[in-house]
Design an enzyme around this catalytic site. Structure first.
Site, PDB file in Angstrom:
ATOM      1  N   GLU A 156      58.783  33.277  15.642  1.00  0.00           N
ATOM      2  CA  GLU A 156      57.972  32.428  16.520  1.00  0.00           C
ATOM      3  C   GLU A 156      57.195  31.471  15.635  1.00  0.00           C
ATOM      4  O   GLU A 156      56.766  31.831  14.541  1.00  0.00           O
ATOM      5  CB  GLU A 156      56.993  33.287  17.331  1.00  0.00           C
ATOM      6  CG  GLU A 156      56.011  32.419  18.122  1.00  0.00           C
ATOM      7  CD  GLU A 156      55.180  33.179  19.131  1.00  0.00           C
ATOM      8  OE1 GLU A 156      54.935  34.381  18.927  1.00  0.00           O
ATOM      9  OE2 GLU A 156      54.779  32.553  20.123  1.00  0.00           O
ATOM     10  N   CYS A 158      54.654  33.728  22.879  1.00  0.00           N
ATOM     11  CA  CYS A 158      53.850  32.878  23.756  1.00  0.00           C
ATOM     12  C   CYS A 158      54.323  31.432  23.687  1.00  0.00           C
ATOM     13  O   CYS A 158      54.228  30.696  24.663  1.00  0.00           O
ATOM     14  CB  CYS A 158      52.378  32.983  23.370  1.00  0.00           C
ATOM     15  SG  CYS A 158      51.743  34.628  23.627  1.00  0.00           S
ATOM     16  N   ASN A 212      58.795  35.974  28.572  1.00  0.00           N
ATOM     17  CA  ASN A 212      58.151  36.669  27.453  1.00  0.00           C
ATOM     18  C   ASN A 212      56.933  37.396  27.969  1.00  0.00           C
ATOM     19  O   ASN A 212      55.996  36.754  28.436  1.00  0.00           O
ATOM     20  CB  ASN A 212      57.688  35.670  26.390  1.00  0.00           C
ATOM     21  CG  ASN A 212      56.776  36.328  25.364  1.00  0.00           C
ATOM     22  OD1 ASN A 212      57.166  37.257  24.672  1.00  0.00           O
ATOM     23  ND2 ASN A 212      55.526  35.864  25.298  1.00  0.00           N
ATOM     24  N   GLU A 213      56.943  38.683  27.909  1.00  0.00           N
ATOM     25  CA  GLU A 213      55.821  39.532  28.319  1.00  0.00           C
ATOM     26  C   GLU A 213      54.991  38.903  29.447  1.00  0.00           C
ATOM     27  O   GLU A 213      53.776  38.839  29.403  1.00  0.00           O
ATOM     28  CB  GLU A 213      54.950  39.931  27.133  1.00  0.00           C
ATOM     29  CG  GLU A 213      54.306  38.875  26.302  1.00  0.00           C
ATOM     30  CD  GLU A 213      53.403  39.450  25.206  1.00  0.00           C
ATOM     31  OE1 GLU A 213      52.249  38.999  25.120  1.00  0.00           O
ATOM     32  OE2 GLU A 213      53.828  40.335  24.431  1.00  0.00           O
TER      33      GLU A 213
END
Ligand code: AHR
Length: 843
Positions: free
Chosen positions: A56, A259, A389-390
């Site tokens: 990331e 994120c 994502n989460e």
């Protein structure tokens, strides 16, 4: 008061504890502890893709990091949105005298491309005017003497006959290192490119752009790239950093986040189409981690990098919703999760399908042709696609996810779609994420867990209990967060222990990746990370070596591995345990508290009065109407009762009734002299769930799995906790809610092991993790495996538990390799705080 306590004695002797394949707790203070590891022959196929990486752009992982561009803010797109302190000239500064007949501005009329709206304008009105602008790079520009650097820029003469443009590399002192001049500037945007050849090293150079003749010039995309990139790719990766990553031999790469993937608001979602094609036409955007993404490292480069390091690509596209933490910086966007408007979702779903075509489609397809245009006619062999994502599992999420999922599965049944169970190992999103995965029969979910080292050791059985009928698991982000978020050996060992459990469950847990991967010194938003670096040096953490050892010594078959520890019960003697009753911002009453040890009721209180045996820790406690009342809002309000206990454990029963407040009850047990204890938190987390929490060394972690549930007011609950020698069981109204393995009165010695087979070589690989503070003599019994080679490569990571490989300091823990001879039943001394890999070579 009916309070009675019976003293008891217990026999001394040798205890022999066996827990299949997982941790066994022994006596940390007993140097005589010994262990046996027994490997069975019944092999089970496990995932060949178990160890991957998660890349990331956080901590300057991409721009200023792996992406080899050396000019910062090359296209003048930095802004306050990226970072409060920035503007379009950040990283650039004027050099030399300023005069009223010269100016430096940033403009946006007739840009190089609509996705790249800003450019630099240098205006010089008089003969003899000098205009120079210096770029500081990302904390300086590192140069290697003798290497070639590709320099390029786009320019457009706006009026007069400006130029020539000189680009030079210089030292901070101003001394020239190399220079190139571009003349005869065109009136329309034109690319000028050449080479710079510094003769000497400089780790902190500058790049200066100058012009001399009167006139006005527009300049954009000022770029300096080492020719010596990883695999010599143009627009490629920093070679040394890429090599350290490649050395991990990851089976897959998850990208671009995190994120970053779902973004700070809908407009900030990572849209893959904005990141391909000529770099000057890509759409840069602010990074949720408060800096800037040029997208120079875009989807093509990610795919190419995966291929170059022999890893499968695992892109993550947003699930049509942005990050639930959006809007927390600068109030640039509304706070919270937002979905792409439903009328735009078909277009978005098509974008996801186009990505699969871009990766795998024939060159005759629209998007396959674009891949070929970028220089890669062959497919990139995309097998996995992360969606989301989460995310917070909301109706908006579910609706959009289902649309994407259905469309992908309809058109590309061969692609594994990976969903999400939220940001944590438990809690609402975790529960809802799993329910949703069950409902839509998802093939795989992505689970995340940033926890204490203790949590990892306490949860080695976690995946043993996962039903094989449900979605498979990708452990997409995890890391042990030790005190001060250090990359200690303690943290690395707990991850290694967890990885032994993942290998054991490799039939169901198919993929895993530590997070985050990279961290630039002085530019870090998140710790701990796997690899630390600056412009010239790289420091792999101890955790890196754990990942690498699991990766290069992975297998495709798991063999049943049983660990047992022999410990002397003399040193396991009785201690003073205590039970706790409590509440959290709630009021409740408790009654009929009873402790049974063996067949004896050793404590019994039905609260005729408040006995002095109870210690008030916090809150307002009193006895009224034959019950014990807690009336304050304290968080927590706790009362405690101490009693002698032995290893065989006890059963605690009580009744409890909530009268008011936000949560339910806290019932503590299994306390030690070091002030460690557990409590069952009933109706915790805003009265949404029940969980066992373990308190240790000033922190707490959840042990075992959580259960959704709430505590109602004004009704009695029957609570029973059975603390047995090797497990804890919690019952609510006679219903078993938690059942977790736990070594009551065990000390902190823990061993974990896992044995795998690698079909390609025929080698058998045994991994052993120990957190004992002394060596443990261990018998390894491989006799059931038949003929094995008699030589093994042994690799050991060991040291003191707080050791760390700090950037800029000598490494404290690195793998030490040796060759040993091995027999079917072998004695090995497992060092204190260690991770040992034994690769037994096929005969
Ligand atoms: O790995 C760092 C961050 O942790 C990731 O961006 C996010 O998915 C998680 O919260």
């Amino acid at each position: 008061m009916k309070n009675n306590f019976q003293r008891f004695t217990f026999a001394l002797g040798i205890l022999f504890l066996v827990i299949p394949e997982t941790n066994v707790l022994g006596d940390d203070h007993n140097p005589q502890s010994t262990a046996t590891i027994l490997v069975g022959s019944e092999a089970k196929a496990i995932s060949a893709d178990l160890i991957g990486i998660f890349f990331e752009d956080i901590n300057y992982a991409a721009d200023g990091g792996l992406y080899a561009e050396l000019v910062q803010n090359r296209s003048f797109e930095y802004s306050r949105g990226d970072n409060r302190a920035w503007d379009s000239l950040t990283a650039w500064s004027r050099v030399g005298p300023e005069s009223t007949s010269t100016s430096v501005t940033v403009e946006s009329r007739e840009p190089l491309h609509e996705n790249n709206p800003h450019y630099l304008v240098l205006r010089a009105e008089r003969e003899g005017d000098q205009l120079s602008l210096r770029n500081e790079g990302f904390d300086g520009i590192p140069l290697v003497g003798g290497d070639t650097y590709n320099v390029s820029l786009f320019a457009r003469a706006m009026s007069g006959t400006p130029g020539p443009i000189t680009v030079r590399l210089e030292r901070v002192t101003g001394e020239k290192l190399s220079e190139i001049t571009f003349d005869k500037l065109s009136g329309s945007w034109t690319k000028y490119a050449g080479k710079l050849l510094p003769a000497i090293d400089d780790s902190n150079a500058r790049l200066v752009v100058s012009t001399a003749r009167p006139g006005v010039i527009a300049i954009d995309m000022v770029s300096l790239f080492p020719q010596n990139t990883f695999k010599s790719r143009p627009n490629g990766m920093r070679r040394d950093l890429a090599e350290v990553i490649a050395d991990l031999k990851p089976r897959f790469v998850r990208f671009p986040g995190g994120c970053v993937a779902h973004g700070d608001g809908i407009e900030n979602m990572y849209r893959w189409k904005d990141t391909i094609g000529p770099v000057e036409q890509r759409k840069a955007q602010r990074n949720i981690w408060r800096y800037h993404q040029t997208m120079g490292l875009g989807y093509f480069e990610y795919f190419q990098f995966c291929e170059d390091i022999g890893a499968k690509p695992l892109p993550v596209v947003p699930a049509g919703v942005c990050c639930q933490n959006a809007g927390n910086y600068l109030n640039l966007v509304p706070k919270g999760q937002r979905g792409i408007p439903m009328q735009l979702m078909p277009e978005y779903v098509q974008e996801v399908l186009d990505l699969i075509e871009y990766a795998n489609g024939p060159v005759t397809s629209t998007w396959g042709a674009k891949r070929a245009e970028a220089g890669h006619p062959e497919p990139f062999h995309l097998e996995y696609l992360g969606v989301g994502n989460e995310d917070e599992i909301t109706p908006a999420f579910k609706e959009r996810f289902a649309m994407i999922h259905e469309a992908v599965k309809a058109k590309h049944p061969e692609v594994t779609v990976i969903g999400t169970t939220g940001p944590a190992t438990d809690g609402r999103d975790y529960e809802e994420g799993w329910k949703f995965a069950d409902a839509i029969k998802l093939e795989m979910v992505d689970e995340h867990g940033y926890k204490t080292p203790d949590w990892f050791w306490d949860n080695l059985q976690r995946f043993d209990g996962y039903s094989r009928d449900r979605s498979q698991v990708y452990l997409g982000e995890y890391a042990a967060h030790d005190r001060d978020r250090g990359n200690t050996l303690r943290s690395a060992l707990s991850e290694a222990a967890y990885l032994t459990a993942i290998e054991r469950n490799g039939d169901h847990v198919r993929l895993s990746s530590y997070a985050p991967l990279l961290s630039k010194q002085g530019r870090t938003q998140w710790r701990p990370d796997l690899i630390y670096f600056d412009n010239v040096a790289i420091t792999p953490s101890i955790n890196y070596y754990v990942q690498r050892l699991f990766s290069i010594h992975g297998g495709d078959q798991h063999l049943p591995t049983t660990v047992s520890v022999e410990q002397n019960s003399n040193e396991q003697g009785a201690h003073l345990d205590s039970i706790r009753l409590g509440t959290w911002n709630s009021q409740a009453k408790f009654d009929d508290v009873r402790i049974t040890q063996g067949t004896d009721v050793t404590f019994n209180d039905s609260f005729d009065q408040l006995s002095s045996d109870w210690n008030l820790n916090s809150g307002q406690w009193k006895v009224a109407d034959g019950a014990l009342l807690q009336t304050s809002d304290e968080q927590p309000a706790v009362i405690q009762y101490g009693f002698p206990a032995d290893r065989s454990g006890y059963t605690l029963r009580l009744r409890a009734m909530k009268s008011s407040g936000a949560e339910g009850f806290l019932v503590g047990f299994a306390a030690t002299a070091n002030n460690e204890y557990m409590w069952w938190n009933l109706g915790g987390w805003g009265n949404t769930m029940h969980a066992i929490e373990r308190f240790r060394e000033g922190g707490s972690s959840i042990v075992g799995s959580t259960a959704q549930g709430r505590i109602e007011s004004n009704r009695w609950y029957d609570i029973m906790i059975k603390v047995a020698k090797d497990r804890i069981q919690c019952y609510l109204d006679s219903r078993l809610v938690h059942d977790v393995a736990y070594e009551y009165m065990g000390a902190t010695l823990q061993l974990a092991a896992s044995c795998v087979r690698e079909s390609s070589s025929g080698d058998t690989i045994l991994k052993i993790v120990s957190n004992a503070s002394h060596p443990v003599n261990t018998t390894i019994d491989l006799s059931s495996l038949g003929s094995l080679g008699d030589l093994a490569t042994k690799v050991v990571l060991s040291g003191y538990a707080d050791a760390e490989n700090r950037h800029g300091e000598p490494a404290q823990v690195v793998p030490v390799t040796s060759t040993i001879s091995i027999s079917p039943t072998q004695q090995v001394e497992i060092p204190a705080n260690s991770f040992t890999v034994l690769r037994i070579h096929a005969p």
